[in-house]
Design a protein around this motif. Sequence first.
Motif, PDB file in Angstrom:
ATOM      1  N   ARG A 188      62.832  35.505  -2.081  1.00 16.53           N
ATOM      2  CA  ARG A 188      62.403  35.884  -3.431  1.00 16.53           C
ATOM      3  C   ARG A 188      63.310  35.303  -4.499  1.00 16.53           C
ATOM      4  O   ARG A 188      62.857  34.723  -5.497  1.00 16.53           O
ATOM      5  CB  ARG A 188      62.376  37.404  -3.554  1.00 16.53           C
ATOM      6  CG  ARG A 188      61.231  38.076  -2.810  1.00 16.53           C
ATOM      7  CD  ARG A 188      61.361  39.580  -2.900  1.00 16.53           C
ATOM      8  NE  ARG A 188      60.270  40.270  -2.223  1.00 16.53           N
ATOM      9  CZ  ARG A 188      60.222  41.582  -2.051  1.00 16.53           C
ATOM     10  NH1 ARG A 188      61.225  42.346  -2.526  1.00 16.53           N
ATOM     11  NH2 ARG A 188      59.206  42.143  -1.444  1.00 16.53           N
ATOM     12  N   ASP A 467      52.394  38.275  -4.020  1.00 11.21           N
ATOM     13  CA  ASP A 467      52.968  39.481  -4.612  1.00 11.21           C
ATOM     14  C   ASP A 467      54.347  39.778  -4.051  1.00 11.21           C
ATOM     15  O   ASP A 467      55.252  40.221  -4.771  1.00 11.21           O
ATOM     16  CB  ASP A 467      52.034  40.674  -4.375  1.00 11.21           C
ATOM     17  CG  ASP A 467      50.723  40.531  -5.146  1.00 11.21           C
ATOM     18  OD1 ASP A 467      50.722  39.775  -6.137  1.00 11.21           O
ATOM     19  OD2 ASP A 467      49.732  41.150  -4.740  1.00 11.21           O
ATOM     20  N   GLU A 468      54.524  39.535  -2.737  1.00  9.99           N
ATOM     21  CA  GLU A 468      55.820  39.813  -2.126  1.00  9.99           C
ATOM     22  C   GLU A 468      56.902  38.883  -2.658  1.00  9.99           C
ATOM     23  O   GLU A 468      58.024  39.302  -2.932  1.00  9.99           O
ATOM     24  CB  GLU A 468      55.710  39.666  -0.600  1.00  9.99           C
ATOM     25  CG  GLU A 468      54.979  40.787   0.097  1.00  9.99           C
ATOM     26  CD  GLU A 468      55.780  42.068   0.125  1.00  9.99           C
ATOM     27  OE1 GLU A 468      56.997  42.007  -0.132  1.00  9.99           O
ATOM     28  OE2 GLU A 468      55.198  43.130   0.392  1.00  9.99           O
ATOM     29  N   ASP A 471      58.141  39.694  -6.322  1.00  9.00           N
ATOM     30  CA  ASP A 471      58.857  40.931  -6.596  1.00  9.00           C
ATOM     31  C   ASP A 471      60.344  40.671  -6.735  1.00  9.00           C
ATOM     32  O   ASP A 471      60.881  39.623  -6.360  1.00  9.00           O
ATOM     33  CB  ASP A 471      58.608  41.942  -5.471  1.00  9.00           C
ATOM     34  CG  ASP A 471      57.182  42.469  -5.506  1.00  9.00           C
ATOM     35  OD1 ASP A 471      56.547  42.331  -6.566  1.00  9.00           O
ATOM     36  OD2 ASP A 471      56.718  42.984  -4.470  1.00  9.00           O
TER      37      ASP A 471
END
Length: 476
Positions: A188, A467-468, A471
Motif C-alpha cells: 500500500r 480498494d485494498e 487504503d
Amino acid sequence: MGGRAVSPGGALLRTSRMFSIPKPLPEPPSTNLHIGDHKSATMTRPYPQHQSITSPLASREKGDWGLKRPFPLKSTMATSTPFIRVKQLDTVENVTNFASAADHSLSLEKFQELRVAMSVPHNTDKKADSSSRTELWHKSVFEEDMDVTDFKAGLGDDRRWKFQGPWLARMTEGKFIDYLDKKVRPKRAQFRALLKGKLADDITTSQNRAAIEAGKEAPAKIEAKDISEEQFTDYLRSLRNDRVTLYALVSKFLDLAPLGQPVGIIQTFWSNRDSLASDSPYGKSGPPPSHPSAGISYLRTSSFMENHPVYGPQGKRTPALARVVYPKAGPVPPKLGVGGFVADAPPGDNEFNFRTMTRARISSNKTMLNGIMHLDTTTFGGAKAYVEATTANVDPSGKVVLQLRETSAEAQVVARESKGLTEIYHDGKTKSYTPTTPKTTGQQSPRTTSQQATRISDETRWNRVADEILDEPSRS
C-alpha cells in the motif's frame, strides 16, 4: 552414520539434465471454468505431468530403459506403445513406480498429424474494422508482436502471455484472500508513493500547458513531496470513481493478468492509451499457464496446399475422421473426438447443427449426421464424420481447445479412397436421416452465461484489490 560420499563427477552427473528426470508438474486444479470436472485416479489429465520415456526394441528386450534397474519384460513388452512415465525412482520396496504414458504420447502424435497451427484467442470485445483482423484470420502465437514476455516491451506489453501476478478470475476464494493479505496490503505505501509521483507529474504538465497558452514562463516542476494531503485525498477520491484509470494503474503496479472490458463501462472509455489490456487477446479467456503453443505444434500457419500424388493440388486439406462422443443437448453443441481431443462440432448450417430458421430451406439437400441429436448405439464404434481442424489454442487450465469446420464432399471421398473404403465417382449413399424439428426454448446459452459470470466475478475482485491497495498502510 553419515551418507556415502559422492565424487564431484558423480554429483555433476546426478544433477545434469542428461541423467536426471524433471520434477512432475502439479495436479491440474479445478477452476471456475470447469466446475463440473470429475477427477479419478485413471482419468487422462488435461496436460502431461511426467516426462514420457521410451526405449528401442533391442534395449527393451533386456529390460533396459536407461534407469538404475531393469524393468519387468511382462509389463513392458506386451504392448505396442512402449511409453512409460516414472512416478517414483525409489520406493520403500526398492522398486521403480512407473505407468504407461501412451495416452499423452499418442495424443501428441495424432495432433501433429492434423498439422494445426496454434493461434491466440480472438478478442470478441473489439469490433472488427479495417485495421484489425477478422474472425476468418487466426494470428499465430509465434508472431513477433504476440510472442512477448518482457514487461518493458512497449506495445507488446498488453499482448504478452506471461505475468508475475495471477489471473483473478481463476483464483479460488481462499487463494484470493491469501493474495490480498500477503501481496496486496504490504504494498500500500509503495503504491501511494507511486500515485503521489503521478499526481505531481499531472499537475506539472497541466501548469506547463497553461503557461504556454498564456505566453508565460513555465513554473518550477512539482515534486511528490510538494503534494498536500488534501490534494492527495481528492485525487484518491477521483480514482475510486474512475475505475478505468485505477484498473490500469493497479494492473501495471501488480503486473496482473489482463482483464476484459468490465460490465457496464462504455466502450469509448477504453480508447485512451492507458486502458487496461485493451489489445490483449487474453482479456476474456485468461492467459495460458505455459507458452501459448504448449510445445505441441510449432507451425506458424495452416495456409498451405496439399498435393495429391494422383489428383494434384487439393483445394481442401485432408480431413480427419471424428467420433461423436456427446450428442446435442438443448443449446449445448455436440462434442466430437478428434485425434484424442474433444472439440465442439463445427458451427453453422451443416450436418452437425441445423438452424431452425433455415432448416426448411436446406432440409431438401442436407441431412443431419447420426448421433448428433441422440446417442447412436447401432453404428459400430459410434457415429463418425470427417471434419477439418483449423486452429487450436490453450485455455487457462492447460486444455487444448481445438476448432473445427465442415469439409467438402470431394475431400471426404479422397480421404476414404486413400483407406480403400470407396472409389472416386462411385461412392454410394451414406447412412443418414433427417430429424424432426427441435423445440426452441428461451434458454440462454450456458457458455455465454458462464463467460458473463466469470467477467462479473473478475471485476468484483479487481474492485477489492483496488480498494485494498488504496487504503492507508498499517502502522505496525
